[in-house]
Design a protein around this motif. Structure first.
Motif, PDB file in Angstrom:
ATOM      1  N   ALA A 233     -16.427  -4.024  -5.268  1.00 12.70           N
ATOM      2  CA  ALA A 233     -17.856  -3.886  -4.999  1.00 12.70           C
ATOM      3  C   ALA A 233     -18.670  -4.072  -6.268  1.00 12.70           C
ATOM      4  N   ARG A 234     -18.190  -3.512  -7.380  1.00 16.08           N
ATOM      5  CA  ARG A 234     -18.910  -3.683  -8.654  1.00 16.08           C
ATOM      6  C   ARG A 234     -18.871  -5.142  -9.103  1.00 16.08           C
ATOM      7  N   ALA A 235     -17.762  -5.821  -8.817  1.00 21.53           N
ATOM      8  CA  ALA A 235     -17.638  -7.214  -9.234  1.00 21.53           C
ATOM      9  C   ALA A 235     -18.625  -8.121  -8.504  1.00 21.53           C
ATOM     10  N   VAL A 236     -18.826  -7.887  -7.206  1.00 24.63           N
ATOM     11  CA  VAL A 236     -19.712  -8.776  -6.424  1.00 24.63           C
ATOM     12  C   VAL A 236     -21.157  -8.290  -6.388  1.00 24.63           C
ATOM     13  N   GLN A 237     -21.389  -7.073  -6.812  1.00 26.55           N
ATOM     14  CA  GLN A 237     -22.729  -6.481  -6.691  1.00 26.55           C
ATOM     15  C   GLN A 237     -23.825  -7.320  -7.351  1.00 26.55           C
ATOM     16  N   PRO A 238     -23.604  -7.847  -8.576  1.00 27.01           N
ATOM     17  CA  PRO A 238     -24.679  -8.642  -9.205  1.00 27.01           C
ATOM     18  C   PRO A 238     -25.069  -9.888  -8.423  1.00 27.01           C
ATOM     19  N   TYR A 239     -24.192 -10.322  -7.538  1.00 24.71           N
ATOM     20  CA  TYR A 239     -24.429 -11.569  -6.806  1.00 24.71           C
ATOM     21  C   TYR A 239     -24.849 -11.330  -5.352  1.00 24.71           C
ATOM     22  N   GLY A 240     -24.992 -10.062  -4.983  1.00 19.20           N
ATOM     23  CA  GLY A 240     -25.379  -9.741  -3.610  1.00 19.20           C
ATOM     24  C   GLY A 240     -24.235  -9.779  -2.622  1.00 19.20           C
ATOM     25  N   GLY A 241     -23.000  -9.723  -3.099  1.00 20.48           N
ATOM     26  CA  GLY A 241     -21.853  -9.812  -2.220  1.00 20.48           C
ATOM     27  C   GLY A 241     -21.486  -8.485  -1.572  1.00 20.48           C
ATOM     28  N   ILE A 242     -20.675  -8.575  -0.545  1.00 17.02           N
ATOM     29  CA  ILE A 242     -20.221  -7.424   0.246  1.00 17.02           C
ATOM     30  C   ILE A 242     -18.704  -7.323   0.148  1.00 17.02           C
ATOM     31  N   VAL A 243     -18.197  -6.103   0.164  1.00 17.27           N
ATOM     32  CA  VAL A 243     -16.756  -5.882   0.251  1.00 17.27           C
ATOM     33  C   VAL A 243     -16.446  -5.236   1.588  1.00 17.27           C
ATOM     34  N   MET A 244     -15.664  -5.928   2.386  1.00 18.19           N
ATOM     35  CA  MET A 244     -15.165  -5.373   3.645  1.00 18.19           C
ATOM     36  C   MET A 244     -13.780  -4.812   3.343  1.00 18.19           C
ATOM     37  N   PHE A 245     -13.639  -3.495   3.486  1.00 18.28           N
ATOM     38  CA  PHE A 245     -12.385  -2.818   3.147  1.00 18.28           C
ATOM     39  C   PHE A 245     -11.774  -2.277   4.423  1.00 18.28           C
ATOM     40  N   ARG A 246     -10.594  -2.803   4.780  1.00 13.33           N
ATOM     41  CA  ARG A 246     -10.000  -2.472   6.077  1.00 13.33           C
ATOM     42  C   ARG A 246      -9.484  -1.036   6.106  1.00 13.33           C
ATOM     43  N   ALA A 247      -9.786  -0.365   7.216  1.00  9.75           N
ATOM     44  CA  ALA A 247      -9.280   0.993   7.439  1.00  9.75           C
ATOM     45  C   ALA A 247      -7.879   0.983   8.027  1.00  9.75           C
ATOM     46  N   PHE A 248      -7.300  -0.186   8.163  1.00 10.68           N
ATOM     47  CA  PHE A 248      -5.961  -0.340   8.740  1.00 10.68           C
ATOM     48  C   PHE A 248      -4.920  -0.002   7.675  1.00 10.68           C
ATOM     49  N   VAL A 249      -4.834   1.274   7.352  1.00 12.37           N
ATOM     50  CA  VAL A 249      -3.915   1.774   6.332  1.00 12.37           C
ATOM     51  C   VAL A 249      -3.024   2.812   6.994  1.00 12.37           C
ATOM     52  N   TYR A 250      -1.723   2.597   6.942  1.00 11.31           N
ATOM     53  CA  TYR A 250      -0.819   3.543   7.592  1.00 11.31           C
ATOM     54  C   TYR A 250       0.591   3.344   7.055  1.00 11.31           C
ATOM     55  N   ASN A 251       1.429   4.325   7.309  1.00  9.37           N
ATOM     56  CA  ASN A 251       2.826   4.290   6.913  1.00  9.37           C
ATOM     57  C   ASN A 251       3.650   3.652   8.017  1.00  9.37           C
ATOM     58  N   HIS A 252       4.238   2.488   7.749  1.00  8.87           N
ATOM     59  CA  HIS A 252       5.054   1.843   8.782  1.00  8.87           C
ATOM     60  C   HIS A 252       6.538   2.149   8.596  1.00  8.87           C
ATOM     61  N   HIS A 253       6.836   3.161   7.804  1.00 10.09           N
ATOM     62  CA  HIS A 253       8.207   3.663   7.691  1.00 10.09           C
ATOM     63  C   HIS A 253       8.231   5.140   8.085  1.00 10.09           C
ATOM     64  N   ALA A 254       7.543   5.439   9.157  1.00  5.84           N
ATOM     65  CA  ALA A 254       7.406   6.836   9.587  1.00  5.84           C
ATOM     66  C   ALA A 254       8.705   7.358  10.202  1.00  5.84           C
ATOM     67  N   ASP A 255       8.825   8.690  10.198  1.00  3.41           N
ATOM     68  CA  ASP A 255      10.004   9.337  10.764  1.00  3.41           C
ATOM     69  C   ASP A 255       9.786   9.581  12.244  1.00  3.41           C
ATOM     70  N   TRP A 256      10.508   8.842  13.056  1.00  3.10           N
ATOM     71  CA  TRP A 256      10.377   8.950  14.503  1.00  3.10           C
ATOM     72  C   TRP A 256      10.687  10.368  14.985  1.00  3.10           C
ATOM     73  N   ASN A 257      11.526  11.073  14.278  1.00  6.21           N
ATOM     74  CA  ASN A 257      11.942  12.410  14.714  1.00  6.21           C
ATOM     75  C   ASN A 257      10.900  13.482  14.447  1.00  6.21           C
ATOM     76  N   ASP A 258       9.861  13.148  13.703  1.00  5.75           N
ATOM     77  CA  ASP A 258       8.804  14.106  13.384  1.00  5.75           C
ATOM     78  C   ASP A 258       7.786  14.124  14.526  1.00  5.75           C
ATOM     79  N   TRP A 259       7.854  15.162  15.352  1.00  6.30           N
ATOM     80  CA  TRP A 259       6.982  15.273  16.528  1.00  6.30           C
ATOM     81  C   TRP A 259       5.502  15.302  16.154  1.00  6.30           C
ATOM     82  N   LYS A 260       5.197  15.793  14.955  1.00  3.54           N
ATOM     83  CA  LYS A 260       3.802  15.951  14.554  1.00  3.54           C
ATOM     84  C   LYS A 260       3.224  14.694  13.907  1.00  3.54           C
TER      85      LYS A 260
END
Length: 849
Positions: A329-356
């Motif tokens: 965001a700081r890098a593009v700010q002087p030029y009027g740019g936007i940063v789209m930051f994906r909320a698609f963040v997750y652990n794909h090595h999760a423990d299936w046995n963990d009920w919670k």
């Protein structure tokens, strides 16, 4: 003479000419005479304002003027000249002209107008007889207004209008998951129109055509490369190529942006780190951004996928996601740019046995505590549901949890979990369930559409990101009818209050003409398509029961569980569904505002279409709406969905001669494939849960197929039985294959059916890696011949195995059969495709297997 000319046009309009889909909904086909009669009087000239930029031929206003000229010529047969000069006249004049330009240019030439109601990209359209005024708040808005006017003409609307139209949100972007080698992740319409062999393609004709389509539906930005980004996009040569892309998109008001690989300073720059707080990393990104903006001064900005599915990110260095986003965001700010930051963040090595543990919790867990820490030019891009573009999900609770942060909603036009564009699924009704959803923030009306626009929380930025993934196929998406989804996406991003059926019918008229039978039939099958697909893939909120470990196309319910990806159903022999309650489960319900949390916490108040999303229940739990058990609902819904898919074929066939042959045959082939594959889905899902639960179908259908002849039960020569995995994707768990590469096999059976006419369906497997030949014979007389070449005809991600992705069928209709006739199938293997067969169904006419 004029009447005779228009009569000729009407005659030409009635001739159904072949079309390949390249023009999409911008065909500008001649209107039928019943509508042409309403077109008089017409303007005499097109006056293009903003003449300095228009003279170069590269501005949105210049494009608007040319589009008006071409559109009116095509639809009305009238050649209008384009002028950048016109006599001064008062606004109330009745001069016959189309004036197009910006409010500022109009005011400078003809006197000021009160344009306070227009916002950025908005337009004012005034039609008073033969005087048309199209004015945008900016040049892009003028172009949008021109497309709106042409759309009205194309739909036969010549009424006077005084109309202001403003976009719902400033960000209306397309995300293209294109790779530099020319492949497209989750793309089903051929290779990239942007990249090949690591570079931007030289010929950008298709890019210009795509820019035109995007502009016509109000899309103002595009991310041209995959979110799983390749750092080499940032080489000097590719930066120059990006400049050529931007130059091509710019006349259509579409700004180019790019996805970044977070580790680029290390991968490309040779630094020892990509720590977002390291001074050398900050300097590297500042320099690279400067170089980009030198070549692309209107670069829209960056899209970043970080610390998700193996991608690098700030968490690698124990930095926050906000630290990572703000670096860019700081890098593009002087030029009027936007940063789209994906909320698609997750652990794909999760423990299936963990009920919670619950992948659905990830977005709120990662982002809620960062609210207010993102810079003002950061927009958190949130998938519409908490998992991943499933056939039905609840609205992501993250929309209600970060009120101090700009957000955008991520929708998927590309049908990753919805049939890869080889199944008809009109997605806009699904999107509307999310956009119209009330999050009840602080127990007040708070619709998702008002949150993502920035309106509800008073944020300056917000909007829409649509994963589109067009390819070089002339249909753009691999299927003509799939284009209704792209059209609806753009229109909903502009105004999410619009009705999905109304948008569909606009698209039909623009794309396929004004025939009422065409309109009614395609409306019917399209509006039925999402409910049908949900029924035969995964209902009651269980998610799309596809193979999540492979191509996301065919059925594989077992793949949901017992792995780290977190798209779990928790199905066992007695129970099914995720317990996401606070009281006994993962706590996901508690992420919603209090009213919704209380509603979803209890089975009795949870909407039944999301029952198994929120609750873990017995198969014998009865639904409030019907009294059916959960398992019986599964059986019935899968049969009902597949039955609906069968009707798409006959409905479409009723339009023969009313749609040009190229598009008609293209869609007929796909609808027949869908009808057959829906049966594969039906049997695989029902068979899996029947085998798992041991609970029979009350109607005796599941596992009982009286019209089938299993291939392994036939007399085999050169063929041998083989187990299919997953087992439920083959009838009786078994198929047959030729025993030698490039060999020949025969499978024969004596038919034991009464004299009569039958439809014969051949279920086989079409794997990638060969094009086997098949021939069917009745008493040694040729009946049907086909090739296993769906990889040449369809766009879905293919499989190298016998499974739910490769399972398909072909049907020969109306065969005269006598008891004792011998049916024989001869297969010729090719490569790894060993002419595999599953079963043959001999069906009385009108019976669905």
């Amino acid at each position: 003479m004029r009447g005779a000319h228009w009569g000729l046009l009407a005659l030409l309009a009635r001739i159904v000419a072949a079309e390949n889909g390249l023009d999409g909904w911008l065909r500008y086909a001649p209107l039928p005479d019943s509508l042409l009669a309403q077109a008089s009087p017409l303007p005499a000239v097109i006056v293009a304002l903003n003449t300095t930029s228009s003279a170069t031929g590269s501005s949105p206003v210049a494009i608007a003027a040319k589009e008006l000229q071409v559109g009116i010529k095509g639809m009305l047969g009238r050649q209008l000249n384009i002028s950048t000069e016109s006599p001064i006249f008062r606004i109330n004049s009745t001069q016959s002209s189309i004036i197009v330009g910006t409010i500022a240019a109009y005011s400078a030439k003809y006197g000021s107008l009160n344009a306070s109601s227009l916002i950025k990209d908005g337009f004012w359209l005034s039609v008073k007889g033969s005087r048309v005024t199209i004015l945008g708040q900016n040049e892009r808005g003028a172009l949008y207004g021109a497309f709106d006017y042409l759309s009205r003409i194309a739909q036969g609307d010549f009424s006077d209008v005084d109309h202001v139209s403003n976009p719902s949100a400033p960000i209306r972007w397309a995300n293209e998951w294109n790779n530099l080698d020319g492949s497209i992740e989750r793309g089903y319409a051929g290779p990239s129109i942007f990249f090949s062999n690591g570079l931007i393609v030289k010929n950008l004709t298709r890019v210009s055509q795509y820019a035109r389509l995007l502009a016509s539906i109000g899309i103002n930005g595009i991310i041209v490369n995959n979110v799983n980004a390749n750092a080499s996009l940032l080489t000097d040569e590719n930066i120059q190529g990006l400049g050529r892309l931007a130059d091509t998109f710019r006349p259509y008001g579409v700004q180019v942006g790019i996805s970044l690989n977070f580790a680029s300073p290390q991968l490309l720059g040779g630094l020892a780190t990509f720590d977002p707080l390291d001074a050398s990393v900050i300097a590297w990104w500042a320099d690279k951004t400067k170089r980009l903006y030198q070549r692309v001064p209107d670069l829209a900005g960056y899209l970043v996928k970080a610390n998700s599915e193996g991608q690098p990110g700030p968490l690698t260095y124990n930095r926050t996601l906000a630290d990572g986003a703000n670096l860019f965001a700081r890098a593009v700010q002087p030029y009027g740019g936007i940063v789209m930051f994906r909320a698609f963040v997750y652990n794909h090595h999760a423990d299936w046995n963990d009920w919670k543990f619950d992948r659905a919790n990830a977005a709120v867990e990662f982002f809620k505590d960062l609210d207010g820490l993102f810079l003002d030019n950061v927009v958190v891009q949130i998938k519409y549901g908490p998992i991943d573009f499933q056939v039905r999900e609840p609205a992501s609770p993250l929309f209600a949890n970060i009120p101090k942060t700009n957000v955008a909603i991520e929708l998927q036009v590309s049908q990753e979990y919805l049939g890869h564009q080889d199944h008809l699924v009109y997605i806009a009704p699904l999107w509307k369930t999310i956009l119209d959803f009330d999050m009840r923030v602080e127990s007040k009306p708070s619709l998702v559409r008002d949150i993502v626009s920035g309106q509800y929380f008073n944020r300056k930025l917000g909007g829409y990101a649509g994963v589109v993934n067009v390819g070089t196929n002339t249909t753009w998406l691999g299927s003509h009818l799939a284009m209704s989804n792209l059209y609806a996406y753009g229109k909903l991003a502009w105004d999410p209050t619009q009705d999905s059926q109304t948008l569909l019918q606009e698209w039909i008229r623009l794309t396929l003409g004004h025939d009422q039978a065409v309109l009614q039939t395609i409306t019917k099958i399209s509006m039925e398509s999402w409910p049908a697909y949900e029924n035969y893939t995964g209902n009651l909120g269980i998610q799309t029961l596809t193979d999540i470990l492979y191509t996301h196309f065919g059925p594989n319910p077992a793949s949901q569980d017992n792995n780290g990806w977190g798209q779990w159903t928790r199905a066992d022999g007695k129970t099914i569904g995720m317990d996401r309650t606070v009281g006994n489960g993962t706590g996901f319900t508690g992420q919603y505002p209090s009213e919704l949390a209380a509603k979803y916490e209890e089975i009795e108040t949870t909407p039944e279409e999301l029952l198994l999303w929120f609750h873990h229940v017995n198969y014998t739990t009865r639904l409030r709406s019907t009294g059916k058990t959960v398992i019986q609902h599964f059986y019935d819904a899968h049969y009902a969905g597949a039955a609906t898919a069968q009707t798409f074929v006959s409905e479409w066939e009723s339009l023969r001669g009313q749609i040009d042959s190229e598009r008609f045959e293209h869609m007929l082939f796909r609808l027949k494939f869908q009808a057959g594959h829906s049966i594969v889905w039906r049997d695989a899902v029902n068979g899996f849960y029947y085998n798992l639960s041991g609970i029979p179908d009350e109607l005796g259908r599941v596992g009982n197929h009286p019209y089938r002849i299993e291939a392994e039960s036939m007399k085999l020569n050169g063929y041998a039985p083989v187990a299919v995995i997953p087992s439920e994707t083959a009838s009786n768990f078994t198929g047959i294959v030729i025993t030698s590469t490039n060999g020949r096999g025969e499978a024969a059976t004596t038919l034991d059916v009464p004299l009569g006419r039958y439809d014969i369906a051949f279920n086989y497997f079409d794997v990638i890696g060969g094009r086997a030949h098949y021939g069917a014979f009745l008493n040694d007389k040729p009946l049907l011949e086909w090739i296993g070449d769906l990889e040449d005809k369809l766009g879905h991600a293919f499989s190298t195995k016998l499974d739910g992705h490769s399972a398909t069928r072909i049907t020969f209709e109306g065969v005269e059969i006598t008891r004792g006739d011998v049916l024989k199938i001869i297969g010729l293997a090719d490569g790894i495709e060993l002419a595999p067969l599953d079963y043959v169904s001999v069906l009385p006419v009108g019976i669905v297997d």
